[in-house]
Each structure stands twice: as structure tokens, then as C-alpha cells.
Design a protein around this motif. Sequence first.
Motif, PDB file in Angstrom:
ATOM      1  N   ILE A 115      -0.629   5.739   4.900  1.00  0.00           N
ATOM      2  CA  ILE A 115      -0.611   7.164   5.237  1.00  0.00           C
ATOM      3  C   ILE A 115       0.685   7.780   4.704  1.00  0.00           C
ATOM      4  CG2 ILE A 115      -2.080   6.944   7.265  1.00  0.00           C
ATOM      5  CD1 ILE A 115       0.485   7.043   8.961  1.00  0.00           C
ATOM      6  N   LYS A 116       0.619   9.047   4.354  1.00  0.00           N
ATOM      7  CA  LYS A 116       1.761   9.723   3.744  1.00  0.00           C
ATOM      8  C   LYS A 116       2.295  10.867   4.595  1.00  0.00           C
ATOM      9  CE  LYS A 116       1.312   7.155   0.070  1.00  0.00           C
ATOM     10  NZ  LYS A 116       2.272   6.073  -0.215  1.00  0.00           N
ATOM     11  N   GLU A 117       1.606  11.227   5.679  1.00  0.00           N
ATOM     12  CA  GLU A 117       2.017  12.372   6.475  1.00  0.00           C
ATOM     13  C   GLU A 117       2.067  12.013   7.953  1.00  0.00           C
ATOM     14  OE1 GLU A 117      -0.080  16.003   5.666  1.00  0.00           O
ATOM     15  OE2 GLU A 117      -0.622  15.316   3.669  1.00  0.00           O
ATOM     16  N   GLY A 118       2.833  12.803   8.707  1.00  0.00           N
ATOM     17  CA  GLY A 118       2.895  12.647  10.150  1.00  0.00           C
ATOM     18  C   GLY A 118       4.050  11.779  10.621  1.00  0.00           C
ATOM     19  N   ARG A 119       4.211  11.718  11.948  1.00  0.00           N
ATOM     20  CA  ARG A 119       5.327  10.966  12.535  1.00  0.00           C
ATOM     21  C   ARG A 119       5.246   9.482  12.229  1.00  0.00           C
ATOM     22  NH1 ARG A 119       5.213  12.821  18.693  1.00  0.00           N
ATOM     23  NH2 ARG A 119       2.997  12.524  18.253  1.00  0.00           N
ATOM     24  N   ASN A 120       4.010   8.928  12.289  1.00  0.00           N
ATOM     25  CA  ASN A 120       3.863   7.497  11.987  1.00  0.00           C
ATOM     26  C   ASN A 120       4.265   7.188  10.557  1.00  0.00           C
ATOM     27  OD1 ASN A 120       2.956   7.093  14.560  1.00  0.00           O
ATOM     28  ND2 ASN A 120       0.798   6.866  14.019  1.00  0.00           N
ATOM     29  N   ALA A 121       3.925   8.105   9.636  1.00  0.00           N
ATOM     30  CA  ALA A 121       4.303   7.898   8.236  1.00  0.00           C
ATOM     31  C   ALA A 121       5.817   7.891   8.077  1.00  0.00           C
ATOM     32  CB  ALA A 121       3.683   8.986   7.361  1.00  0.00           C
ATOM     33  N   ASN A 122       6.484   8.790   8.786  1.00  0.00           N
ATOM     34  CA  ASN A 122       7.948   8.837   8.722  1.00  0.00           C
ATOM     35  C   ASN A 122       8.568   7.560   9.281  1.00  0.00           C
ATOM     36  OD1 ASN A 122       7.930  11.414   7.610  1.00  0.00           O
ATOM     37  ND2 ASN A 122       7.972  12.407   9.612  1.00  0.00           N
ATOM     38  N   LEU A 123       8.006   7.058  10.369  1.00  0.00           N
ATOM     39  CA  LEU A 123       8.514   5.822  10.962  1.00  0.00           C
ATOM     40  C   LEU A 123       8.306   4.638  10.018  1.00  0.00           C
ATOM     41  CD1 LEU A 123       9.709   4.246  13.330  1.00  0.00           C
ATOM     42  CD2 LEU A 123       7.419   4.166  14.354  1.00  0.00           C
TER      43      LEU A 123
ATOM     44  N   LEU B 204       0.817  -1.217   0.000  1.00  0.00           N
ATOM     45  CA  LEU B 204       0.000   0.000   0.000  1.00  0.00           C
ATOM     46  C   LEU B 204       0.849   1.264   0.000  1.00  0.00           C
ATOM     47  CD1 LEU B 204      -2.825  -1.121   2.453  1.00  0.00           C
ATOM     48  CD2 LEU B 204      -2.941  -0.916  -0.039  1.00  0.00           C
ATOM     49  N   SER B 205       2.141   1.126   0.264  1.00  0.00           N
ATOM     50  CA  SER B 205       3.030   2.282   0.147  1.00  0.00           C
ATOM     51  C   SER B 205       3.396   2.540  -1.312  1.00  0.00           C
ATOM     52  CB  SER B 205       4.308   2.063   0.964  1.00  0.00           C
ATOM     53  OG  SER B 205       5.128   1.062   0.367  1.00  0.00           O
ATOM     54  N   GLN B 206       3.121   1.550  -2.167  1.00  0.00           N
ATOM     55  CA  GLN B 206       3.486   1.660  -3.580  1.00  0.00           C
ATOM     56  C   GLN B 206       2.305   1.974  -4.492  1.00  0.00           C
ATOM     57  OE1 GLN B 206       6.361  -1.583  -4.828  1.00  0.00           O
ATOM     58  NE2 GLN B 206       5.814  -2.355  -2.809  1.00  0.00           N
TER      59      GLN B 206
ATOM     60  N   SER C 165      -9.706  -6.936  -3.240  1.00  0.00           N
ATOM     61  CA  SER C 165      -9.565  -7.944  -4.294  1.00  0.00           C
ATOM     62  C   SER C 165      -8.139  -7.975  -4.840  1.00  0.00           C
ATOM     63  CB  SER C 165     -10.549  -7.648  -5.427  1.00  0.00           C
ATOM     64  OG  SER C 165     -10.416  -8.582  -6.466  1.00  0.00           O
ATOM     65  N   ASP C 166      -7.546  -6.781  -5.054  1.00  0.00           N
ATOM     66  CA  ASP C 166      -6.157  -6.710  -5.514  1.00  0.00           C
ATOM     67  C   ASP C 166      -5.235  -7.414  -4.523  1.00  0.00           C
ATOM     68  OD1 ASP C 166      -6.850  -5.178  -7.734  1.00  0.00           O
ATOM     69  OD2 ASP C 166      -6.551  -3.284  -6.661  1.00  0.00           O
ATOM     70  N   LEU C 167      -5.410  -7.095  -3.259  1.00  0.00           N
ATOM     71  CA  LEU C 167      -4.532  -7.628  -2.221  1.00  0.00           C
ATOM     72  C   LEU C 167      -4.723  -9.131  -2.044  1.00  0.00           C
ATOM     73  CD1 LEU C 167      -4.981  -4.675   0.278  1.00  0.00           C
ATOM     74  CD2 LEU C 167      -2.872  -5.248  -0.946  1.00  0.00           C
ATOM     75  N   THR C 168      -5.951  -9.598  -2.205  1.00  0.00           N
ATOM     76  CA  THR C 168      -6.214 -11.037  -2.138  1.00  0.00           C
ATOM     77  C   THR C 168      -5.474 -11.770  -3.256  1.00  0.00           C
ATOM     78  OG1 THR C 168      -8.399 -10.687  -1.154  1.00  0.00           O
ATOM     79  CG2 THR C 168      -8.025 -12.799  -2.242  1.00  0.00           C
TER      80      THR C 168
END
Length: 328
Positions: free
Chosen positions: A71-79, A23-25, A31-34
Motif C-alpha cells: 500500500i502507498k497511502e494512509g497511516r499504515n503505509a507511513n508506518l 513489494l515496496s520496490q 511466481s516472482d516471489l517464489t
Amino acid sequence: MEDAVDVLKAIGEPTRMRLLILLSQSDLTVSDLTDILGQSQPRISRHLKLLADAGLIERYQEGAWAYFRSIKEGRNANLLRQIIEGLSRDDKILSHDHERLVSVKETRAAKAQEYFSLNAESWEEIRRHHVPEERVEKELCNIIGSAPINSLLDLGTGTGRILELLQGQYRRGLGVDASHRMLTIARDKLDKAGITHASVRQGDIFNLSFERQSFDLIIIHQVLHFLYDPAPAIKEATKMLSPGGRMVVIDFAPHDLDYLRSDFAHARLGFPHETVAEWMKSQGLDVEKISDLTPQNEQDQKLTVTIWMGKDPRLLIAEQSESGLARV
């Protein structure tokens, strides 16, 4: 530290880690992920819910389909970004996932090409009647300048061309279109260009479901002539502008090609300068630029394209107020 521990707990399972990497890509459906992971839909859905509850992925609806993205923003995204970048690309499982992801993207591309082929003739007919798109894009880039853009909203994104054109300037890009088929083309183009900091969504230009005042550049490119009453669309878009943000409208100047109504669903045959300018002014925007791109010779029957740029004055007003208080 506690936030970091919560993130690590949420991703501390192989399937969820694989999901996050995928999901980062790209934006993907259940259905795609399955298909990629070879696991059951209930199992994939359960893992996605855990990741969503932890605030690590986003879910959005597009007709009957639900799409997910990291997610693309915030501290969690950076981690998350640091963790993903630290993983070995030689891992056999991740390599297999990547191969399956490529296959899913190829399927998307085939569907996009099929739709484009069926509609290419009508698209080319429209393009034949206005000044070259290269001139329009060059003037657009001149008007918005080269300064970095924090967040871009492209309304009526179509094939995602604006997101592709400005990819080097914005930090976060979002394209909105009412057509699921057009979004299929846009996703394919973003995938092929390797653009991961932009995504596209199905949405209603008259009723945008995004956080207000969250975009510092909004572009409405060749959309208004399809609307019988464009003023409410300008009003809705203005709600999305952050203080000091800019709105750029690109559309046709007035013309008399009436067959565009019946053959190509044009509701309006272009707009005078003052019409779009008044719509912007009525929403509190300062109209800073109006530019006409006219045919290069009198024998050329192409349509004139006009670009309007309005700016939200609130940031300037705030700065002036602070300056005045400082002087007192």
C-alpha cells in the motif's frame, strides 16, 4: 496505537517482512516471489493472504496473472515506510532478496525488449508521420502546469511514458492498458527509472474498476483513434475525476492517411476540435484549452496532433456557493 499494534503483528514474521520489502520496490506475482525467496507457492500465497487481510498489500488481476504491491497511502503505509527505511541494508538475507529481485527485473526487461524489437518497425512508422513526441510532451507540460498532482490516471499507458514524464509532479500514478505485453514494457521502464509511486494495470477503458472521483488528472494519450466509438470512453473516464479535476486528451487532428486503418488498426482518422470538445461538454466538463501542434513547414507531411483539456467545474461551483452563503 491499536492500528499500529495490528500492523506490527501482521509483519512480525521474517517471510512477511521480506515480502513487504520486495513489494515496496516493485509489483510482483506469486511466481516472482517464489523465485526470489525460494519458498513454495502455497507458503508464499498464505503469507500474502495474511498481509492482504491486514490491509498492507494490494492485489490486482492482469489476465491469468495476479500482481501484488504494498500500500502507498494512509497511516499504515507511513508506518511501513518508516519500518522498512530503518532496516539495515547490510542484512545478508535482504541483500540476497534484492539480488534476486534484480534478476527478476532483468528477465522482465528481456521480455520487454523482445516485444519492442518485434514491433519497433511499426511503431517507428507511426512516429514518422506525426510531429515529434518532444513537442507534444513539452506542450502537455505547459498545459497542465507545474503544480503538484495528487493522483494521476494514464489511460492507454502503453510503455508508461506519461508516468515517466510526470514522475516529479504526481504523488500517486496509475497507468491502464489492455495489452499485457505493453504493460511488460511499462513495468520495465518504471523499474529502470526507480519510480515506485506509480504502477500499471491491465484494464478496459470502457469499464474502469477504480474508485470513482479519485483522480485529479486523467490523460488519454493517442488512444481514441483506436476506438470506433470513443464517447463512452470519455464518459467512463469522467466518472474517475475528482471535483475540480482535469482531463487531457491527446490525439490526431483529421487526416486522410487511410492505410492507417488497415495496417495499424486505426478506427478513426483523427478528430475535429468540436468533436472531442462536445464529448467533454456532454459529461459536464468545461473545455479550457485546445492546442494544435502542426508540422513546421508546408512540405512536411507529418500529422497534426491536438491536445484538449477539460476541467470538472464542481469544486469551483462549491466554492462559489460557500462564498455566497458567507455573504448572506
